[in-house]
Design a protein around this motif. Structure first.
Motif, PDB file in Angstrom:
ATOM      1  N   THR A  13      -0.356  56.845  17.113  1.00  0.00           N
ATOM      2  CA  THR A  13      -0.448  56.871  19.060  1.00  0.00           C
ATOM      3  C   THR A  13      -1.272  58.979  18.518  1.00  0.00           C
ATOM      4  O   THR A  13      -2.291  59.171  19.203  1.00  0.00           O
ATOM      5  N   SER A  14      -0.426  59.727  18.284  1.00  0.00           N
ATOM      6  CA  SER A  14      -0.733  61.128  17.529  1.00  0.00           C
ATOM      7  C   SER A  14      -1.849  61.317  17.041  1.00  0.00           C
ATOM      8  O   SER A  14      -2.981  61.693  17.041  1.00  0.00           O
ATOM      9  N   PHE A  15      -2.636  60.047  15.883  1.00  0.00           N
ATOM     10  CA  PHE A  15      -4.169  60.057  15.232  1.00  0.00           C
ATOM     11  C   PHE A  15      -4.654  59.483  16.324  1.00  0.00           C
ATOM     12  O   PHE A  15      -5.965  59.974  16.661  1.00  0.00           O
ATOM     13  N   TYR A  16      -4.838  58.595  17.202  1.00  0.00           N
ATOM     14  CA  TYR A  16      -5.500  58.020  18.743  1.00  0.00           C
ATOM     15  C   TYR A  16      -6.023  59.044  19.425  1.00  0.00           C
ATOM     16  O   TYR A  16      -6.884  59.990  20.252  1.00  0.00           O
ATOM     17  N   ASN A  17      -4.766  60.398  19.347  1.00  0.00           N
ATOM     18  CA  ASN A  17      -5.035  61.161  19.810  1.00  0.00           C
ATOM     19  C   ASN A  17      -5.935  62.439  19.793  1.00  0.00           C
ATOM     20  O   ASN A  17      -6.608  62.590  20.483  1.00  0.00           O
ATOM     21  N   GLN A  18      -5.311  62.657  18.619  1.00  0.00           N
ATOM     22  CA  GLN A  18      -6.694  63.381  17.722  1.00  0.00           C
ATOM     23  C   GLN A  18      -8.061  63.340  17.643  1.00  0.00           C
ATOM     24  O   GLN A  18      -8.941  63.984  17.984  1.00  0.00           O
ATOM     25  N   MET A  19      -8.250  61.754  17.360  1.00  0.00           N
ATOM     26  CA  MET A  19      -9.678  61.393  17.795  1.00  0.00           C
ATOM     27  C   MET A  19     -10.266  61.396  18.206  1.00  0.00           C
ATOM     28  O   MET A  19     -11.191  61.646  18.309  1.00  0.00           O
ATOM     29  N   VAL A  20      -9.287  61.510  19.717  1.00  0.00           N
ATOM     30  CA  VAL A  20     -10.366  61.170  20.828  1.00  0.00           C
ATOM     31  C   VAL A  20     -10.438  62.678  21.319  1.00  0.00           C
ATOM     32  O   VAL A  20     -11.413  63.749  21.713  1.00  0.00           O
ATOM     33  N   LEU A  21      -9.128  63.320  21.977  1.00  0.00           N
ATOM     34  CA  LEU A  21      -9.645  64.852  22.538  1.00  0.00           C
ATOM     35  C   LEU A  21      -9.657  66.062  21.420  1.00  0.00           C
ATOM     36  O   LEU A  21     -10.149  66.645  22.022  1.00  0.00           O
ATOM     37  N   SER A  22      -9.592  65.577  19.698  1.00  0.00           N
ATOM     38  CA  SER A  22     -10.583  66.861  19.700  1.00  0.00           C
ATOM     39  C   SER A  22     -12.172  66.467  19.008  1.00  0.00           C
ATOM     40  O   SER A  22     -12.954  68.029  18.858  1.00  0.00           O
ATOM     41  N   LEU A  24     -13.276  65.806  22.424  1.00  0.00           N
ATOM     42  CA  LEU A  24     -13.996  66.610  23.840  1.00  0.00           C
ATOM     43  C   LEU A  24     -13.838  67.316  24.332  1.00  0.00           C
ATOM     44  O   LEU A  24     -14.282  68.161  24.718  1.00  0.00           O
ATOM     45  N   LEU A  25     -12.192  68.402  23.321  1.00  0.00           N
ATOM     46  CA  LEU A  25     -11.932  69.049  24.890  1.00  0.00           C
ATOM     47  C   LEU A  25     -11.405  70.233  23.347  1.00  0.00           C
ATOM     48  O   LEU A  25     -11.440  70.236  22.310  1.00  0.00           O
ATOM     49  N   PRO A  26     -11.598  71.572  23.369  1.00  0.00           N
ATOM     50  CA  PRO A  26     -10.933  73.290  22.751  1.00  0.00           C
ATOM     51  C   PRO A  26      -9.793  72.172  22.041  1.00  0.00           C
ATOM     52  O   PRO A  26      -9.097  71.803  22.482  1.00  0.00           O
ATOM     53  N   GLU A  31      -3.623  70.714  21.981  1.00  0.00           N
ATOM     54  CA  GLU A  31      -2.500  70.757  20.939  1.00  0.00           C
ATOM     55  C   GLU A  31      -1.052  71.620  21.509  1.00  0.00           C
ATOM     56  O   GLU A  31      -0.320  70.832  20.919  1.00  0.00           O
ATOM     57  N   PRO A  32      -1.564  72.353  21.977  1.00  0.00           N
ATOM     58  CA  PRO A  32      -0.315  72.727  22.439  1.00  0.00           C
ATOM     59  C   PRO A  32       0.873  71.982  23.767  1.00  0.00           C
ATOM     60  O   PRO A  32       1.661  72.601  23.792  1.00  0.00           O
ATOM     61  N   LEU A  33       0.302  70.131  24.105  1.00  0.00           N
ATOM     62  CA  LEU A  33       0.618  69.853  25.120  1.00  0.00           C
ATOM     63  C   LEU A  33       2.364  69.032  23.979  1.00  0.00           C
ATOM     64  O   LEU A  33       1.692  68.571  22.769  1.00  0.00           O
ATOM     65  N   PRO A  34       2.578  68.832  24.983  1.00  0.00           N
ATOM     66  CA  PRO A  34       3.873  67.555  24.412  1.00  0.00           C
ATOM     67  C   PRO A  34       3.021  66.385  24.318  1.00  0.00           C
ATOM     68  O   PRO A  34       1.852  66.038  24.458  1.00  0.00           O
ATOM     69  N   HIS A  35       3.605  65.918  23.926  1.00  0.00           N
ATOM     70  CA  HIS A  35       3.140  64.502  22.854  1.00  0.00           C
ATOM     71  C   HIS A  35       2.289  63.696  24.167  1.00  0.00           C
ATOM     72  O   HIS A  35       1.406  62.572  24.460  1.00  0.00           O
ATOM     73  N   PHE A  36       3.708  63.250  25.072  1.00  0.00           N
ATOM     74  CA  PHE A  36       3.424  62.224  26.427  1.00  0.00           C
ATOM     75  C   PHE A  36       1.614  62.890  27.249  1.00  0.00           C
ATOM     76  O   PHE A  36       0.557  61.985  26.958  1.00  0.00           O
ATOM     77  N   LEU A  37       2.012  64.203  27.348  1.00  0.00           N
ATOM     78  CA  LEU A  37       0.655  64.505  28.146  1.00  0.00           C
ATOM     79  C   LEU A  37      -0.772  64.089  27.172  1.00  0.00           C
ATOM     80  O   LEU A  37      -1.535  63.982  27.826  1.00  0.00           O
ATOM     81  N   GLN A  38      -0.764  64.652  25.854  1.00  0.00           N
ATOM     82  CA  GLN A  38      -1.645  64.536  25.091  1.00  0.00           C
ATOM     83  C   GLN A  38      -1.630  63.173  25.013  1.00  0.00           C
ATOM     84  O   GLN A  38      -3.234  62.982  25.160  1.00  0.00           O
ATOM     85  N   THR A  39      -1.079  62.251  24.834  1.00  0.00           N
ATOM     86  CA  THR A  39      -1.495  60.729  25.566  1.00  0.00           C
ATOM     87  C   THR A  39      -1.806  60.808  26.457  1.00  0.00           C
ATOM     88  O   THR A  39      -2.822  59.797  27.010  1.00  0.00           O
ATOM     89  N   LEU A  41      -3.176  62.834  28.749  1.00  0.00           N
ATOM     90  CA  LEU A  41      -5.008  62.230  28.460  1.00  0.00           C
ATOM     91  C   LEU A  41      -5.996  61.961  28.231  1.00  0.00           C
ATOM     92  O   LEU A  41      -6.952  62.293  28.100  1.00  0.00           O
ATOM     93  N   ARG A  42      -5.455  61.409  26.236  1.00  0.00           N
ATOM     94  CA  ARG A  42      -6.430  60.264  25.930  1.00  0.00           C
ATOM     95  C   ARG A  42      -6.727  59.412  26.581  1.00  0.00           C
ATOM     96  O   ARG A  42      -7.804  58.687  26.687  1.00  0.00           O
TER      97      ARG A  42
END
Length: 275
Positions: A13-22, A24-26, A31-39, A41-42
């Motif tokens: 799931t971290s890979f998916y977060n990185q793939m999408v968020l990187s 679309l967003l700075p 990156e400072p967000l907790p993993h749950f919030l990153q997920t 947002l993705r």
């Protein structure tokens, strides 16, 4: 972090977060967000992309490229109507994105029967479990959808938001997600419940959710494909007009078994006569 390094689900799931968020967003925003919030947002951004891309492409195809082939010009929803669909969907999207986020949290913590790899896995069982998963979703969606109609409180306060779209000029691919937020979450619960009953690969689950998004747009395009036993847009249009038929999801089987099936052929002919 050390625990996450040894959790294949968190890594995935971290890979998916990185793939999408990187893309679309700075990085400073996510990156400072907790993993749950990153997920979350993705999931929120991915759901919006799927909604708008599939909606615009499908509308362009049926309302312009194939004008008067599938939908008569006089029956095309107005821009104002489709903007209303989008407005309702946008209000619901942040909340509906919570369900897959919570689901991934449960998967990461080992509370479901999801597995992370198909290495050395019996492929026959893999596809069998996917079939069982889809059967459970079909079963669950039918009865939840029917209860949203039969229960007057649930219908009035939740499902009626979606059913104000009940004529050809008020239904478009954008109306598929025009739900009350809680309505959309409740109807998606079978996808989550199935993970506690049937072993399924996490990536397969996510792919099926993606296909679910495409399907939701497709069954609101007013086109009757007539591919047995698919519960296509023709059947779903009947549902929007009668309110008491065709509660099913992907197929007509549940409605056929419980006596709520209504064929769309006569309805389809009437639609093209509407002015």
């Amino acid at each position: 972090m050390a625990a996450a390094d040894h959790n294949p689900f968190v890594n995935e799931t971290s890979f998916y977060n990185q793939m999408v968020l990187s893309h679309l967003l700075p990085a400073s925003l996510w990156e400072p967000l907790p993993h749950f919030l990153q997920t979350w947002l993705r999931n929120y951004l991915a759901a919006n992309m799927l909604y708008f891309i599939s909606g615009f492409l499908w509308c362009f195809y049926i309302y312009y490229v194939k004008l008067n082939v599938y939908v008569p010009k006089e029956s095309i929803p107005t821009r104002k109507t489709m903007i209303k669909h989008i407005s309702v969907a946008m209000k619901a999207m942040p909340w509906q994105s919570l369900l897959p986020t919570v689901t991934e949290y449960m998967v990461e913590h080992g509370w479901t029967l999801c597995y992370s790899t198909v290495d050395h896995f019996n492929w026959f069982l893999c596809f069998l479990y996917i079939a069982l998963y889809l059967a459970l979703v079909e079963f669950g969606v039918y009865f939840i959808h029917k209860e949203l109609h039969d229960n007057k409180f649930l219908y009035k306060h939740l499902h009626a938001t979606h059913h104000i779209y009940n004529k050809q000029k008020t239904i478009s691919p954008f109306s598929g997600y025009a739900f009350h937020p809680l309505d959309g979450i409740i109807q998606s619960l079978p996808h989550v419940i199935s993970l506690f009953i049937v072993p399924i690969h996490l990536r397969s689950h996510l792919i099926l959710l993606f296909l679910e998004g495409l399907w939701t747009a497709n069954i609101h395009d007013y086109i009757h494909g007539d591919i047995w036993p698919v519960m296509g847009a023709g059947y779903h249009t009947v549902h929007h007009k009668t309110y008491k038929h065709n509660y099913g999801h992907y197929t007509i089987y549940m409605d056929w078994m419980f006596g709520s099936l209504k064929a769309p052929l006569a309805e389809e002919e009437d639609n093209f006569k509407e002015k």
